[in-house]
Write a protein that holds these residues in place. Structure first.
Motif, mmCIF file in Angstrom:
data_model
loop_
_atom_site.group_PDB
_atom_site.id
_atom_site.type_symbol
_atom_site.label_atom_id
_atom_site.label_comp_id
_atom_site.label_asym_id
_atom_site.label_seq_id
_atom_site.Cartn_x
_atom_site.Cartn_y
_atom_site.Cartn_z
ATOM 1 N N UNK A 328 38.316 43.228 43.021
ATOM 2 C CA UNK A 328 39.491 43.484 42.178
ATOM 3 C C UNK A 328 40.714 43.775 43.053
ATOM 4 N N UNK A 329 40.554 44.627 44.045
ATOM 5 C CA UNK A 329 41.659 44.986 44.940
ATOM 6 C C UNK A 329 42.152 43.758 45.700
ATOM 7 N N UNK A 330 41.210 42.964 46.206
ATOM 8 C CA UNK A 330 41.592 41.767 46.966
ATOM 9 C C UNK A 330 42.314 40.749 46.083
ATOM 10 N N UNK A 331 41.882 40.646 44.837
ATOM 11 C CA UNK A 331 42.544 39.704 43.930
ATOM 12 C C UNK A 331 43.960 40.179 43.618
ATOM 13 N N UNK A 332 44.127 41.481 43.465
ATOM 14 C CA UNK A 332 45.468 42.038 43.254
ATOM 15 C C UNK A 332 46.372 41.669 44.426
ATOM 16 N N UNK A 333 45.881 41.835 45.645
ATOM 17 C CA UNK A 333 46.668 41.487 46.826
ATOM 18 C C UNK A 333 47.094 40.020 46.800
ATOM 19 N N UNK A 334 46.158 39.143 46.447
ATOM 20 C CA UNK A 334 46.454 37.709 46.413
ATOM 21 C C UNK A 334 47.534 37.388 45.383
ATOM 22 N N UNK A 335 47.425 38.012 44.225
ATOM 23 C CA UNK A 335 48.338 37.687 43.133
ATOM 24 C C UNK A 335 49.743 38.231 43.342
ATOM 25 N N UNK A 336 49.863 39.380 44.000
ATOM 26 C CA UNK A 336 51.200 39.970 44.177
ATOM 27 C C UNK A 336 51.828 39.577 45.509
ATOM 28 N N UNK A 337 51.042 38.980 46.398
ATOM 29 C CA UNK A 337 51.581 38.557 47.686
ATOM 30 C C UNK A 337 51.973 39.706 48.590
#
Length: 361
Positions: A328-337
């Motif tokens: 979840x944390x890694x996906x957040x990073x990907x989506x917000x850049x």
């Protein structure tokens, strides 16, 4: 830059001193050019909000912040430095009342008692002036001496007067760039911008909120996250993480990293959702439009991720987290850049996973 309620500040100082904390001009300095929030500002704020028709209420705290900023921009504010000279103070009050008295008549409020207001200001002045000083100069000297300086924003970036959900915003700029203009240091003085972001989304007061939840999940987030406004105690509105809003804010504030907080509030959800875009009348958007009417019509487009049953509360390393939480944390990073620099897993300061030290040289 801020506006200051001197009477409230004096009360806060007294409350902190009662807890055994020393407050002196050596530990607290107020910029001489700070505009003051006067009692007439709060009265005007509340009267206008009460008079507003349905759909036009801003959701103000009623503390007078907006009217104080109006006086600042209208060049009729009473500033901290003005408290030191009676003639200047009287002139500033008279100029302000030329504007306020007609407004008050239109709202059915009695005229301001000029002499009483001046007396109030003269009475509070000796309690404020010892703290007044050239903050810009002190910070410049501290920077030249190699000291580290931390600026803290007071409000959510989407409440920014220019880049927020206008008109449901505060009355000043609150994105990161304001730290430089607000204290009188150049933008080059800021070398790291850390955004503070919850693992879900909240809002206090009126205004658009595409991912807001009106169901049991929203109640659960609010209850577990203890979501009540810091100043007013109002219940916060809660919703799923909005990657579009956060990505937009990372850009407008030039963020180097984020502190992702309250991850533990998501414990136990079978499925989590992240907003990855909006549908506006059949068109797909990757950002929130500026027009309030268009913002209100935005429908979130969600991506679903598996939740986790294991508790993350108190986790202090990646090894303490379930695999789904890390995803979840890694996906957040990907989506917000933008990378996660700190990850918070409870209200306790120690329960933090430090990835990047914002103060590292």
């Amino acid at each position: 830059g801020v506006v200051l309620d001197p009477w409230h500040l004096v009360q806060e100082i007294a409350a902190i001193r009662e807890k055994g904390v020393s407050i002196t001009p050596e530990s607290l300095m107020i910029a001489e050019n700070t505009p003051l929030i006067l009692p007439i500002h709060g009265e005007l704020d509340r009267a206008r909000e009460e008079a507003a028709s349905k759909g036009t209420k801003i959701g103000t705290t009623g503390r007078g912040i907006g009217p104080a900023y109006e006086d600042k921009v209208g060049r009729r504010a009473v500033r901290v430095a003005d408290l030191a000279d009676e003639a200047t103070l009287v002139a500033r009050v008279d100029r302000a009342l030329q504007h306020h008295d007609p407004l008050r008549r239109g709202l059915g409020i009695e005229a301001v008692d000029r002499d009483a207001l001046i007396a109030q200001l003269k009475e509070i002045a000796p309690q404020i002036l010892p703290y007044a000083g050239p903050v810009w100069k002190v910070l410049l000297e501290a920077r030249r001496a190699g000291k580290r300086i931390l600026f803290e924003g007071a409000q959510g970036a989407l409440l920014d007067i220019d880049f927020g959900t206008y008109p449901f915003v505060t009355s000043s700029n609150v994105i990161a760039g304001q730290a430089a203009t607000g204290v009188g240091l150049g933008p080059g003085a800021i070398d790291y911008v850390l955004g503070i972001v919850k693992a879900y989304t909240t809002r206090v007061g009126e205004g658009p909120f595409p991912t807001e939840l009106h169901d049991a999940d929203g109640e659960r987030l609010g209850t577990r996250g203890h979501e009540f406004g810091t100043v007013t105690g109002r219940k916060r509105r809660c919703g799923w993480f909005d990657a579009c809003l956060v990505r937009q804010t990372c850009a407008t504030s030039g963020m180097n990293g984020i502190a992702l907080t309250k991850l533990d509030v998501l414990d136990g959800f079978e499925t989590l959702r992240i907003c990855v875009g909006y549908d506006l009348d059949g068109a797909r958007l990757d950002h929130l439009p500026m027009a309030a009417e268009a913002q209100a019509r935005c429908v979130p487009v969600y991506e679903e991720l598996p939740g986790w049953a294991q508790s993350t509360e108190g986790a202090r390393s990646w090894a303490d987290l379930p695999a789904e939480a890390i995803k979840y944390v890694r996906r957040v990073e990907e989506l917000i850049g933008c990378p996660v620099a700190l990850l918070s897993t409870s209200p306790e300061r120690e329960d933090t996973i430090l990835v990047t030290d914002p103060f590292a040289d």
